[in-house]
Design a protein around this motif. Structure first.
Motif, PDB file in Angstrom:
ATOM      1  N   CYS A  80       0.735  -1.175  -0.137  1.00  0.00           N
ATOM      2  CA  CYS A  80       0.140  -0.155   0.046  1.00  0.00           C
ATOM      3  C   CYS A  80       0.845   1.183  -0.104  1.00  0.00           C
ATOM      4  O   CYS A  80       2.204   1.213  -0.081  1.00  0.00           O
ATOM      5  CB  CYS A  80      -1.100   0.016   1.247  1.00  0.00           C
ATOM      6  SG  CYS A  80      -0.254   0.051   2.675  1.00  0.00           S
ATOM      7  N   GLY A  81       0.307   2.378   0.010  1.00  0.00           N
ATOM      8  CA  GLY A  81       1.118   3.573   0.030  1.00  0.00           C
ATOM      9  C   GLY A  81       1.938   3.827   1.062  1.00  0.00           C
ATOM     10  O   GLY A  81       3.062   4.110   1.114  1.00  0.00           O
ATOM     11  N   THR A  82       1.428   3.451   2.334  1.00  0.00           N
ATOM     12  CA  THR A  82       2.146   3.483   3.607  1.00  0.00           C
ATOM     13  C   THR A  82       3.437   2.858   3.442  1.00  0.00           C
ATOM     14  O   THR A  82       4.525   3.166   3.719  1.00  0.00           O
ATOM     15  CB  THR A  82       1.288   3.005   4.993  1.00  0.00           C
ATOM     16  OG1 THR A  82       0.191   3.897   4.819  1.00  0.00           O
ATOM     17  CG2 THR A  82       2.096   3.410   5.939  1.00  0.00           C
ATOM     18  N   LEU A 106       6.161   4.234   1.104  1.00  0.00           N
ATOM     19  CA  LEU A 106       6.591   5.403   2.016  1.00  0.00           C
ATOM     20  C   LEU A 106       7.752   4.984   3.076  1.00  0.00           C
ATOM     21  O   LEU A 106       8.684   5.456   3.067  1.00  0.00           O
ATOM     22  CB  LEU A 106       5.455   6.332   2.476  1.00  0.00           C
ATOM     23  CG  LEU A 106       4.930   7.056   1.525  1.00  0.00           C
ATOM     24  CD1 LEU A 106       3.645   7.486   2.240  1.00  0.00           C
ATOM     25  CD2 LEU A 106       5.673   8.378   1.120  1.00  0.00           C
ATOM     26  N   TYR A 108       0.865  12.572   7.027  1.00  0.00           N
ATOM     27  CA  TYR A 108      -0.331  11.708   6.872  1.00  0.00           C
ATOM     28  C   TYR A 108      -0.290  10.727   8.049  1.00  0.00           C
ATOM     29  O   TYR A 108       0.683  10.133   8.400  1.00  0.00           O
ATOM     30  CB  TYR A 108      -0.407  10.861   5.472  1.00  0.00           C
ATOM     31  CG  TYR A 108      -1.708   9.961   5.169  1.00  0.00           C
ATOM     32  CD1 TYR A 108      -2.975  10.620   4.666  1.00  0.00           C
ATOM     33  CD2 TYR A 108      -1.854   8.545   5.355  1.00  0.00           C
ATOM     34  CE1 TYR A 108      -3.865   9.973   4.087  1.00  0.00           C
ATOM     35  CE2 TYR A 108      -3.066   8.172   4.991  1.00  0.00           C
ATOM     36  CZ  TYR A 108      -3.809   8.864   4.691  1.00  0.00           C
ATOM     37  OH  TYR A 108      -4.963   7.887   3.846  1.00  0.00           O
ATOM     38  N   THR A 125      -0.918   7.602   8.876  1.00  0.00           N
ATOM     39  CA  THR A 125      -0.268   6.491   9.027  1.00  0.00           C
ATOM     40  C   THR A 125       1.374   6.507   9.196  1.00  0.00           C
ATOM     41  O   THR A 125       1.836   5.576   9.511  1.00  0.00           O
ATOM     42  CB  THR A 125      -0.628   5.497   7.796  1.00  0.00           C
ATOM     43  OG1 THR A 125      -0.298   6.054   6.683  1.00  0.00           O
ATOM     44  CG2 THR A 125      -2.114   5.132   7.921  1.00  0.00           C
ATOM     45  N   LEU A 126       1.665   7.854   8.750  1.00  0.00           N
ATOM     46  CA  LEU A 126       3.253   7.851   8.586  1.00  0.00           C
ATOM     47  C   LEU A 126       3.626   8.123   9.975  1.00  0.00           C
ATOM     48  O   LEU A 126       4.799   7.975  10.584  1.00  0.00           O
ATOM     49  CB  LEU A 126       3.511   8.949   7.664  1.00  0.00           C
ATOM     50  CG  LEU A 126       3.775   8.798   6.480  1.00  0.00           C
ATOM     51  CD1 LEU A 126       5.295   8.101   6.347  1.00  0.00           C
ATOM     52  CD2 LEU A 126       2.921   7.657   5.568  1.00  0.00           C
ATOM     53  N   GLN A 186       4.804  16.036   1.559  1.00  0.00           N
ATOM     54  CA  GLN A 186       3.503  15.609   1.319  1.00  0.00           C
ATOM     55  C   GLN A 186       2.727  16.457   0.276  1.00  0.00           C
ATOM     56  O   GLN A 186       2.302  17.501   0.633  1.00  0.00           O
ATOM     57  CB  GLN A 186       2.869  15.161   2.582  1.00  0.00           C
ATOM     58  CG  GLN A 186       1.431  14.458   2.109  1.00  0.00           C
ATOM     59  CD  GLN A 186       0.742  14.295   3.367  1.00  0.00           C
ATOM     60  OE1 GLN A 186       1.322  13.508   4.316  1.00  0.00           O
ATOM     61  NE2 GLN A 186      -0.610  14.560   3.569  1.00  0.00           N
ATOM     62  N   SER A 227      -0.430  16.054  -1.134  1.00  0.00           N
ATOM     63  CA  SER A 227      -1.764  16.322  -0.783  1.00  0.00           C
ATOM     64  C   SER A 227      -1.928  16.527   0.484  1.00  0.00           C
ATOM     65  O   SER A 227      -1.389  16.177   1.393  1.00  0.00           O
ATOM     66  CB  SER A 227      -2.657  14.627  -1.265  1.00  0.00           C
ATOM     67  OG  SER A 227      -3.919  14.793  -0.768  1.00  0.00           O
ATOM     68  N   ASP A 280       5.681  12.626  -1.311  1.00  0.00           N
ATOM     69  CA  ASP A 280       4.321  11.735  -1.088  1.00  0.00           C
ATOM     70  C   ASP A 280       3.385  12.230  -2.089  1.00  0.00           C
ATOM     71  O   ASP A 280       2.892  13.300  -1.857  1.00  0.00           O
ATOM     72  CB  ASP A 280       4.035  11.855   0.417  1.00  0.00           C
ATOM     73  CG  ASP A 280       2.600  10.986   0.614  1.00  0.00           C
ATOM     74  OD1 ASP A 280       2.156  10.437  -0.437  1.00  0.00           O
ATOM     75  OD2 ASP A 280       2.272  10.874   1.716  1.00  0.00           O
ATOM     76  N   CYS A 286       0.754  10.510  -3.333  1.00  0.00           N
ATOM     77  CA  CYS A 286      -0.668  10.031  -3.252  1.00  0.00           C
ATOM     78  C   CYS A 286      -1.762  11.139  -3.375  1.00  0.00           C
ATOM     79  O   CYS A 286      -1.654  12.133  -2.794  1.00  0.00           O
ATOM     80  CB  CYS A 286      -0.938   9.602  -1.714  1.00  0.00           C
ATOM     81  SG  CYS A 286       0.094   7.949  -1.362  1.00  0.00           S
ATOM     82  N   TYR A 287      -2.556  10.540  -4.316  1.00  0.00           N
ATOM     83  CA  TYR A 287      -3.707  11.405  -4.793  1.00  0.00           C
ATOM     84  C   TYR A 287      -3.489  12.470  -5.766  1.00  0.00           C
ATOM     85  O   TYR A 287      -4.494  13.153  -6.162  1.00  0.00           O
ATOM     86  CB  TYR A 287      -4.587  12.011  -3.463  1.00  0.00           C
ATOM     87  CG  TYR A 287      -5.353  11.292  -2.857  1.00  0.00           C
ATOM     88  CD1 TYR A 287      -6.302  10.145  -3.190  1.00  0.00           C
ATOM     89  CD2 TYR A 287      -5.226  11.102  -1.136  1.00  0.00           C
ATOM     90  CE1 TYR A 287      -6.908   9.313  -2.519  1.00  0.00           C
ATOM     91  CE2 TYR A 287      -5.996  10.287  -0.544  1.00  0.00           C
ATOM     92  CZ  TYR A 287      -6.930   9.512  -1.240  1.00  0.00           C
ATOM     93  OH  TYR A 287      -7.913   8.539  -0.449  1.00  0.00           O
ATOM     94  N   SER A 341       0.450   5.058  -3.959  1.00  0.00           N
ATOM     95  CA  SER A 341      -0.168   3.454  -4.177  1.00  0.00           C
ATOM     96  C   SER A 341      -0.849   3.343  -5.352  1.00  0.00           C
ATOM     97  O   SER A 341      -1.291   4.330  -5.695  1.00  0.00           O
ATOM     98  CB  SER A 341      -0.964   3.838  -2.886  1.00  0.00           C
ATOM     99  OG  SER A 341      -2.212   3.096  -3.101  1.00  0.00           O
ATOM    100  N   LYS A 372      -4.645   4.117  -5.626  1.00  0.00           N
ATOM    101  CA  LYS A 372      -5.169   5.222  -5.846  1.00  0.00           C
ATOM    102  C   LYS A 372      -4.673   5.575  -7.353  1.00  0.00           C
ATOM    103  O   LYS A 372      -5.026   4.644  -8.130  1.00  0.00           O
ATOM    104  CB  LYS A 372      -4.494   6.385  -4.713  1.00  0.00           C
ATOM    105  CG  LYS A 372      -4.811   6.193  -3.511  1.00  0.00           C
ATOM    106  CD  LYS A 372      -4.152   7.055  -2.366  1.00  0.00           C
ATOM    107  CE  LYS A 372      -4.551   6.695  -1.003  1.00  0.00           C
ATOM    108  NZ  LYS A 372      -3.849   7.398  -0.212  1.00  0.00           N
TER     109      LYS A 372
HETATM  110  C1  LIG Z   1      -3.270   7.410   1.235  1.00  0.00           C
HETATM  111  C2  LIG Z   1      -2.230   8.082   1.707  1.00  0.00           C
HETATM  112  C3  LIG Z   1      -1.292   7.563   2.085  1.00  0.00           C
HETATM  113  C4  LIG Z   1      -1.266   6.049   2.501  1.00  0.00           C
HETATM  114  O1  LIG Z   1      -1.463   5.120   1.609  1.00  0.00           O
HETATM  115  P1  LIG Z   1      -2.278   3.729   1.996  1.00  0.00           P
HETATM  116  O2  LIG Z   1      -2.365   3.030   0.781  1.00  0.00           O
HETATM  117  O3  LIG Z   1      -3.553   4.210   2.582  1.00  0.00           O
HETATM  118  O4  LIG Z   1      -1.507   3.164   3.015  1.00  0.00           O
HETATM  119  C5  LIG Z   1       0.184   8.179   2.221  1.00  0.00           C
HETATM  120  N1  LIG Z   1      -0.169   9.659   2.135  1.00  0.00           N
HETATM  121  C6  LIG Z   1      -1.122  10.233   1.628  1.00  0.00           C
HETATM  122  C7  LIG Z   1      -0.974  11.680   1.170  1.00  0.00           C
HETATM  123  C8  LIG Z   1      -2.354   9.478   1.218  1.00  0.00           C
HETATM  124  O5  LIG Z   1      -3.274  10.119   0.538  1.00  0.00           O
END
Ligand SMILES: *Cc1c(COP(=O)(O)O)cnc(C)c1O
Length: 431
Positions: free
Chosen positions: A96-98, A101, A123, A125-126, A176, A178, A211, A213-214, A234, A237
């Motif tokens: 996954c994205g996490t 990263l 984010y 999860t980071l 990051q 987004s 990062d 993502c999105y 990810s 996404k």
């Molecule tokens: C979704 C997202 C993550 C983490 O991705 P996951 O696939 O949910 O683990 C990290 N950073 C940003 C900005 C995200 O939008």
């Protein structure tokens, strides 16, 4: 049956439908701008595939160690060429994205090094990856420290603060793109480029990681075009185009990507191992469709911003702002608003449309959360999805939509539920 009649049969009232059509009428120029970007990015992806002579053999499954996996290697070269980087790591083994990263951070950082975020809190999860919240296996456990500089109140970079925060131990800067689910604004690629130039101007050997993502395919350029050493994201996404069932990517300099590959598999093995298990067709085809899918999601976000702003709610970004990611927030100010919105998104889904989402106490959250998702791929947020914590300001965050028409239907259905639950009265509005 006319198109309108199908909407009516699906539960959209005449008033809601016509209100939506009025809004869409005003969005022609915005939509054509989005189409223009999608067309450009489509050509970028297509040319990278042609350059790498993508062929049927690349879709074949490999097993075991996955040595000499031509399909995997070609896909990574397609990503590298599309994002203008020396190398890429694109793998189903990145879960996954996490994970992507975490791999990138732990590949570059060594004990005694410092990680800096110059754009505020990363984010959620980071936090555990870094050790902002104590966690097993965090960077902090490996004696890697973390520094953070927040954006200034007007959302600009705190250049003075960033300069002061950089020291001889600063090894990697994480940016990051987004806003995720935070309240700061999303950064444009141009702004990211300015920040990277500033950091490299202080010390040229600091690795700049974004990062992404999105953000993929929302603009014509990516952070790798403006100096990022690594971009990370990810596949469930944007770049997976809704088809990839798992995966993540890291694109960047050969040196960085090599280090990531050794971290992902094992020292000495690196990029040479990692069987594709037969899912490469979805990675290729998803990447091929991604620019169009992202354009549909963007149109949905713009449509929603215009609908709800017109109805008097605060929307972030607002109805006219330029877009740098696919996330849209709407502040309803009441729990009923958030709940009705999410129930509408769920009712419009292709999967699990008959389910009614309710707020629940999710582990790790300090208030009940409601989530709507009727996705083909579990947790995929390039598919139309929404969630909102049941606490002030009662905002809902939503994103995705594999097609503009589905995003449109989802948003009309959200409005329908708000009307049905008496949160909104459309009659007062007809002026
Ligand atoms: C979704 C997202 C993550 C983490 O991705 P996951 O696939 O949910 O683990 C990290 N950073 C940003 C900005 C995200 O939008």
């Amino acid at each position: 049956m006319s198109t309108k009649e199908i909407y009516l049969e699906a539960g959209i009232s005449k008033e809601v439908y016509e209100f939506g059509e009025q809004i869409i009428e005003q969005l022609k120029d915005r939509f054509s701008e989005v189409d223009h970007i999608a067309e450009y990015n489509q050509m970028k992806v297509l040319r990278a595939m042609q350059k790498n002579r993508v062929c049927a053999e690349h879709f074949a499954a490999t097993t075991g160690y996955g040595y000499n996996d031509a399909g995997r290697d070609a896909l990574e070269q397609v990503y590298a060429d599309c994002f203008h980087t020396e190398a890429a790591l694109v793998r189903p083994q990145i879960t996954c994205g996490t994970h992507a990263l975490a791999v990138a951070l732990s590949a570059i950082l060594r004990p005694g090094d410092e990680l800096l975020s110059p754009v505020g809190k990363p984010y959620d999860t980071l936090e555990e990856v870094i050790g902002i919240r104590d966690s097993i296996g965090s960077l902090k456990e490996f004696n890697i420290s973390y520094a953070q500089v927040d954006l200034l109140p007007d959302n600009s970079f705190d250049y003075e603060g960033i300069k002061n925060a950089i020291n001889e131990r600063t090894k990697l800067v994480t940016i990051q793109r987004s806003k995720g689910y935070a309240t700061r604004k999303t950064l444009s690629v141009k702004e990211i480029g300015e920040l990277i130039s500033f950091i490299k101007g202080i010390r040229n050997d600091i690795i700049c990681m974004v990062d992404n993502c999105y953000g993929e395919f929302v603009e014509m350029i990516e952070p790798s075009d403006v100096g990022a050493d690594m971009i990370v994201g990810s596949l469930i996404k944007n770049p997976g185009g809704g088809l990839a069932p798992i995966g993540g990517y890291i694109c960047g300099t050969k040196e960085c990507v090599d280090k990531c590959a050794y971290r992902l598999s094992a020292p000495g093995l690196g990029q040479e191992v990692g069987a594709n298990l037969g899912i490469l067709p979805s990675f290729y085809q998803g990447f091929f469709l991604a620019p169009t899918v992202v354009s549909g999601a963007l149109k949905g976000a713009i449509f929603a911003a215009n609908i709800y702003e017109k109805l008097g709610f605060k929307v972030i970004p607002n109805s006219t702002e330029s877009r740098h990611d696919i996330i849209q927030a709407v502040e309803f100010g009441t729990p009923e608003g958030v709940i009705s919105f999410c129930q509408g998104i769920q009712a419009a889904a292709p999967v699990d449309s008959y389910v009614t989402p309710e707020p629940w106490d999710m582990p790790g959250y300090d208030s009940p959360v409601i989530m709507a998702a009727g996705a083909f791929v579990q947790g995929s947020s390039i598919e139309l999805s929404a969630d909102g914590p049941i606490k002030p300001p009662y905002a809902v965050y939503f994103q995705g939509g594999l097609t503009w028409y589905h995003a449109k239907f989802g948003i009309l259905m959200s409005l329908q539920k708000l009307v049905d639950n008496n949160v909104i009265n459309l009659e007062n509005l007809s002026k």
